[in-house]
Design an enzyme around this catalytic site. Structure first.
Site, short mmCIF file in Angstrom:
data_model
loop_
_atom_site.label_atom_id
_atom_site.label_comp_id
_atom_site.label_asym_id
_atom_site.label_seq_id
_atom_site.Cartn_x
_atom_site.Cartn_y
_atom_site.Cartn_z
N ASP A 2 59.60 81.97 17.98
CA ASP A 2 59.51 81.46 16.89
C ASP A 2 58.06 80.81 16.47
O ASP A 2 57.63 80.23 15.66
CB ASP A 2 60.51 80.12 16.70
CG ASP A 2 60.32 79.22 17.69
OD1 ASP A 2 59.17 79.34 18.57
OD2 ASP A 2 60.93 78.21 17.73
N CYS A 59 56.47 79.64 21.19
CA CYS A 59 56.84 79.88 22.54
C CYS A 59 55.81 79.23 23.64
O CYS A 59 56.23 78.77 24.83
CB CYS A 59 56.93 81.26 22.75
SG CYS A 59 55.43 82.37 22.22
N HIS A 90 54.73 87.44 23.75
CA HIS A 90 55.67 86.36 24.04
C HIS A 90 55.45 85.54 25.26
O HIS A 90 55.07 86.11 26.13
CB HIS A 90 57.00 86.90 23.77
CG HIS A 90 58.11 85.77 23.90
ND1 HIS A 90 58.38 84.67 23.15
CD2 HIS A 90 58.91 85.42 24.99
CE1 HIS A 90 59.43 84.13 23.52
NE2 HIS A 90 59.66 84.44 24.70
#
Length: 281
Positions: free
Chosen positions: A145, A148, A269
């Protein structure tokens, strides 16, 4: 006595009922939007509602096919001595067609799963998982989101130092440290459009975004986190150097996070890590 419905009327009724069901499903999804447990229950409930409606529609169409006054087309005997010629009803043809479509869909899903198994995402996860096993660690999933990196670090701070820090706290610490040590960061920052080094104003805007938005964090932010928290941070990744170490001059156990290039379609990520329990191993 009510007149039996024609095929056109039944099909119109079915279309209307499907629309009503979809509206009902959308309402249920809104209710369970942020509840993972309810989402799982909702998935089962939706499948049940769709299955029940589809079965009822098939039964209604089958009843129409076999209504009195219409020829029975399931089978016909032209002569007692001849072998019966079976003629499928419309309902049976629909069921056969759906069964074939379901079979083709299942085969496509299996093929896609096989392709995914050897895709970059799974290969990367397997590589990182193997490297973590050597450290008796496993991946601890963090939501994708924009926060991370900060959520992964917050999880590690709690796990290794029993200290609770919010994402907002960490973002503020990063921006403050970067502002106080601008000469250490500015030479490594450039405007994505002009590729020129950031101006004073652009640098301040960048720091403001760190605090006020969900802008993604990278290597510079990791450096600022390590220095502001005064603890080492190790980043495990699949390709390149196995472990990128930041803040080795600080004492204490390192915060160990993982970096993924192919985890999500949106881009890079970060996840956190956790110790592998004996039962898991």
């Amino acid at each position: 006595m009510d007149q039996p419905m024609s095929l056109e009327e039944i099909e119109a009724k079915h279309r209307r009922e499907k629309k009503e069901l979809q509206a009902q499903i959308q309402g249920l999804k809104k209710i369970a939007k942020n509840d993972k447990t309810k989402k799982k229950e909702l998935t089962i409930e939706i499948a049940k509602l769709e299955s029940e409606l589809e079965l009822r529609h098939e039964e209604e169409l089958a009843a129409l096919d076999n209504a009195p006054g219409e020829p029975d087309d399931t089978a016909s005997l032209e002569d007692e001595d001849e072998v019966p010629k079976v003629k499928l009803s419309k309902a049976q043809k629909r069921r056969d067609k759906k069964q074939q479509q379901d079979k083709e869909r299942a085969e496509q899903i299996k093929l896609q799963e096989k392709e995914n198994l050897h895709g970059p995402r799974n290969i990367e996860i397997q590589s990182i998982t193997n490297k973590l096993k050597e450290r008796k660690l496993s991946i601890f999933s963090i939501p994708s989101d924009g926060d991370c990196l900060y959520q992964a670090v917050a999880h590690q701070v709690l796990a290794t130092r029993s200290n609770t820090l919010s994402v907002e706290d960490l973002r503020m610490q990063v921006a403050t440290f970067m502002r106080q040590n601008k000469e250490d960061f500015l030479p490594f920052m450039s405007n994505p459009n002009t590729f020129e080094m950031l101006t004073e104003s652009e640098f301040n805007d960048y720091c403001d975004e760190i605090v006020n938005t969900k802008v993604w964090g990278g290597q510079l932010e990791i450096r600022a986190l390590s220095n502001s928290l005064k603890c080492p941070i190790n980043v495990i990744q699949a390709s390149g150097p196995e472990c990128i170490e930041q803040g080795a001059e600080f004492e204490g156990p390192p915060l160990i996070i993982t970096y993924h290039r192919h985890m999500y379609k949106l881009g890079e990520h970060y996840n956190s890590t956790q110790a592998i329990c004996e039962s898991d191993s």
